[in-house]
Design a protein around this motif. Structure first.
Motif, PDB file in Angstrom:
ATOM      1  N   VAL A   1     -74.213 -62.666 -60.445  1.00  0.00           N
ATOM      2  CA  VAL A   1     -74.131 -61.825 -61.647  1.00  0.00           C
ATOM      3  C   VAL A   1     -73.439 -62.575 -62.776  1.00  0.00           C
ATOM      4  CG1 VAL A   1     -73.107 -59.727 -62.626  1.00  0.00           C
ATOM      5  CG2 VAL A   1     -74.215 -59.650 -60.384  1.00  0.00           C
ATOM      6  N   PHE A   2     -72.307 -63.215 -62.476  1.00  0.00           N
ATOM      7  CA  PHE A   2     -71.565 -63.906 -63.529  1.00  0.00           C
ATOM      8  C   PHE A   2     -72.228 -65.221 -63.932  1.00  0.00           C
ATOM      9  CE2 PHE A   2     -68.073 -61.012 -62.463  1.00  0.00           C
ATOM     10  CZ  PHE A   2     -67.640 -60.694 -63.739  1.00  0.00           C
TER      11      PHE A   2
ATOM     12  N   ASP B   1     -73.014 -53.245 -56.692  1.00  0.00           N
ATOM     13  CA  ASP B   1     -73.012 -54.227 -55.607  1.00  0.00           C
ATOM     14  C   ASP B   1     -74.416 -54.463 -55.056  1.00  0.00           C
ATOM     15  OD1 ASP B   1     -71.848 -56.073 -53.952  1.00  0.00           O
ATOM     16  OD2 ASP B   1     -71.376 -54.640 -52.373  1.00  0.00           O
TER      17      ASP B   1
ATOM     18  N   LEU C   1     -71.643 -54.885 -60.970  1.00  0.00           N
ATOM     19  CA  LEU C   1     -70.464 -55.113 -60.146  1.00  0.00           C
ATOM     20  C   LEU C   1     -70.188 -53.914 -59.254  1.00  0.00           C
ATOM     21  CD1 LEU C   1     -67.672 -56.862 -62.278  1.00  0.00           C
ATOM     22  CD2 LEU C   1     -68.166 -57.276 -59.885  1.00  0.00           C
TER      23      LEU C   1
ATOM     24  N   THR D   1     -66.244 -67.207 -53.509  1.00  0.00           N
ATOM     25  CA  THR D   1     -65.166 -66.687 -54.355  1.00  0.00           C
ATOM     26  C   THR D   1     -64.856 -67.664 -55.479  1.00  0.00           C
ATOM     27  OG1 THR D   1     -64.192 -65.493 -52.504  1.00  0.00           O
ATOM     28  CG2 THR D   1     -62.769 -65.915 -54.382  1.00  0.00           C
TER      29      THR D   1
ATOM     30  N   LEU E   1     -71.777 -61.102 -56.537  1.00  0.00           N
ATOM     31  CA  LEU E   1     -71.028 -61.131 -57.789  1.00  0.00           C
ATOM     32  C   LEU E   1     -71.081 -62.495 -58.454  1.00  0.00           C
ATOM     33  CD1 LEU E   1     -67.857 -59.047 -56.866  1.00  0.00           C
ATOM     34  CD2 LEU E   1     -70.055 -58.293 -57.748  1.00  0.00           C
TER      35      LEU E   1
ATOM     36  N   ASP F   1     -62.858 -55.166 -58.403  1.00  0.00           N
ATOM     37  CA  ASP F   1     -62.707 -56.623 -58.449  1.00  0.00           C
ATOM     38  C   ASP F   1     -61.451 -56.980 -59.233  1.00  0.00           C
ATOM     39  OD1 ASP F   1     -63.844 -59.388 -58.012  1.00  0.00           O
ATOM     40  OD2 ASP F   1     -63.728 -59.367 -60.194  1.00  0.00           O
TER      41      ASP F   1
ATOM     42  N   THR G   1     -61.826 -59.537 -62.372  1.00  0.00           N
ATOM     43  CA  THR G   1     -62.391 -58.924 -63.570  1.00  0.00           C
ATOM     44  C   THR G   1     -61.340 -58.078 -64.278  1.00  0.00           C
ATOM     45  OG1 THR G   1     -64.538 -58.811 -62.482  1.00  0.00           O
ATOM     46  CG2 THR G   1     -64.244 -57.470 -64.444  1.00  0.00           C
TER      47      THR G   1
ATOM     48  N   ALA H   1     -66.746 -66.208 -63.913  1.00  0.00           N
ATOM     49  CA  ALA H   1     -66.104 -65.038 -64.514  1.00  0.00           C
ATOM     50  C   ALA H   1     -65.145 -65.466 -65.613  1.00  0.00           C
ATOM     51  CB  ALA H   1     -65.371 -64.228 -63.455  1.00  0.00           C
TER      52      ALA H   1
ATOM     53  N   ASP I   1     -63.613 -50.936 -60.800  1.00  0.00           N
ATOM     54  CA  ASP I   1     -64.763 -51.786 -60.479  1.00  0.00           C
ATOM     55  C   ASP I   1     -64.584 -52.502 -59.146  1.00  0.00           C
ATOM     56  OD1 ASP I   1     -62.991 -53.831 -60.941  1.00  0.00           O
ATOM     57  OD2 ASP I   1     -64.069 -54.713 -62.617  1.00  0.00           O
TER      58      ASP I   1
ATOM     59  N   LEU J   1     -67.541 -67.420 -58.087  1.00  0.00           N
ATOM     60  CA  LEU J   1     -67.359 -66.175 -58.840  1.00  0.00           C
ATOM     61  C   LEU J   1     -66.274 -66.332 -59.892  1.00  0.00           C
ATOM     62  CD1 LEU J   1     -67.476 -63.101 -59.411  1.00  0.00           C
ATOM     63  CD2 LEU J   1     -65.956 -62.793 -57.443  1.00  0.00           C
TER      64      LEU J   1
END
Length: 435
Positions: free
Chosen positions: A259-260, A252, A249, A59, A256, A113, A116, A66, A111, A62
């Motif tokens: 991805v960022f 999934d 996102l 987390t 995540l 999240d 985000t 982000a 989304d 992320l």
């Protein structure tokens, strides 16, 4: 004794941060260590803290990337067209701006999240709120309320957890809750309208009808801190990259955090090929990143001690023990009411994997199926999102530039109202039976 210490720790922690005696970060670190030592777990504290940090690390990664990614997108002016559109549509009316902020948060929250959503909504709408002089506590309030409701979607955190914990499917849990979710969403828009009417009476309406395009561009650039003008193709690339990341996102298919991480690296290299410029952009967002990530790791230490010492289990057992036999048929209603304070004082993991299965087991003795308890446990999410154990909450207050305790005090009563509306909708439709 362990149950007493668990309650005492939570009360001490909340009192310390809400009275301003400790910051959230200091409280998350010092209070659980103190109570763990009192409970006799002194030698085990390092291992408990490290276990919590390992669980929270994804987390934290992320959020780190982000914040860097969306900070970079603000720098290059990705959200300028949205700000320009909203400025023209709102015509300087606080009512339209506040309701529009709430509606925007509701849409982006799909989304699943929270971080985000907060990054997108606050960065896009804050210039308008500042321009009109709107109470700064309103922006985070109307952003978090619809997000907390929509977060009950199957791809959101709480529903996914409770389905896993009780082995029930989407059709049993989420679908019956849709009318209750819709009622709570309507309630959040109504609260936003109430805020808007209050601010309209206080501030009046600023007319932007005669603002020239040049003045408008100047206001937008100043508000969004655009670093350098972007060529048209690069603006299109940034928009396409962000859209692709949002699609990943929702789908999934990748972690995540990954991805960022990759998205930020691609965006930085394409927008700022020069290494010195890359360092400058990262340094400009270092303070906001450090503040949020530090608190996230503090929350990891808190939950690690709570779960490792057995305090979470003790809290769950104490709640079940307080339910008299004559009230057994009301366990779904009791679960719905308790879900608000329990998800506020505990993490979603602790509540849905520690407390809810115990309640479901007790309910089974009265012939109540687990999907009913699963639905009831989701009702308290509007209050949960104000918990200091939610990492995204610190992203929200950091971006909105308000104190966490002030945000809690301002928003809490409205979040409790939304819990009541969601419970009312669930009871009316039979998703959560009264008895």
């Amino acid at each position: 004794m362990l149950t007493f210490l668990a309650y005492a720790m939570i009360i001490t922690f909340m009192a310390a941060i809400m009275t301003g005696r400790l910051s959230a970060l200091m409280g998350l670190i010092l209070v659980p260590i103190l109570f763990a030592a009192i409970a006799g777990f002194g030698p085990e504290i390092p291992d408990l803290v490290m276990d919590g940090l390992r669980k929270i690390a994804p987390t934290a990664v992320l959020l780190l990337f982000a914040i860097l990614y969306f900070g970079l997108m603000i720098d290059v002016g990705l959200f300028d067209p949205l700000v320009r559109f909203v400025v023209r549509k709102c015509h300087g009316d606080p009512l339209r701006v506040i309701v529009g902020t709430c509606a925007l948060s509701m849409c982006i929250s799909l989304d699943g999240d929270g971080s985000t959503t907060y990054l997108l909504v606050v960065t896009a709408m804050m210039p308008l709120h500042l321009r009109l002089g709107i109470n700064p506590l309103i922006l985070p309030a109307v952003t978090v309320m619809p997000n907390a409701i929509i977060n009950v979607a199957p791809w959101g955190g709480p529903t996914a957890r409770v389905m896993s914990a009780l082995h029930v499917d989407v059709g049993q849990v989420f679908v019956p809750m849709i009318p209750a979710i819709a009622l709570a969403c309507a309630g959040s828009l109504a609260i936003a309208a109430y805020f808007g009417l209050q601010e309209r009476r206080r501030l009046g309406t600023i007319r932007f009808d005669h603002v020239s395009e040049a003045d408008l561009e100047e206001q937008i650039n100043e508000a969004t801190r655009a670093v350098v003008p972007r060529p048209a193709w690069l603006k299109g690339f940034n928009a396409a990259l962000t859209a692709a990341m949002m699609a990943l996102l929702v789908a999934d298919v990748f972690p995540l955090a990954l991805v960022f991480m990759v998205g930020f690296a691609i965006a930085m290299v394409v927008n700022f090929p020069n290494v010195a410029d890359q360092r400058e952009r990262i340094a400009s967002h270092a303070s906001s990143v450090l503040n949020v990530v530090a608190v996230v790791f503090g929350a990891g230490a808190f939950t690690g001690i709570m779960m490792g010492t057995g305090m979470t289990d003790a809290l769950a057992q104490s709640v079940v023990a307080m339910i008299p036999d004559a009230a057994g048929q009301y366990i779904p209603l009791i679960t719905a009411v308790l879900s608000a304070p329990f998800t506020f004082f505990l993490s979603n993991d602790a509540f849905y994997f520690g407390v809810v299965p115990v309640l479901a087991q007790a309910a089974a003795e009265y012939g109540i199926p687990p999907e009913v308890i699963a639905r009831a446990s989701l009702v308290g999410q509007p209050v949960h999102m104000l918990s200091p154990l939610v990492p995204a909450a610190f992203v929200l207050v950091g971006l909105a530039k308000v104190e966490f305790g002030d945000h809690q005090r301002f928003t809490m009563k409205w979040s409790i109202l939304l819990v009541g509306l969601m419970l009312l909708g669930a009871v009316i439709t039979g998703a959560v039976p009264i008895g």
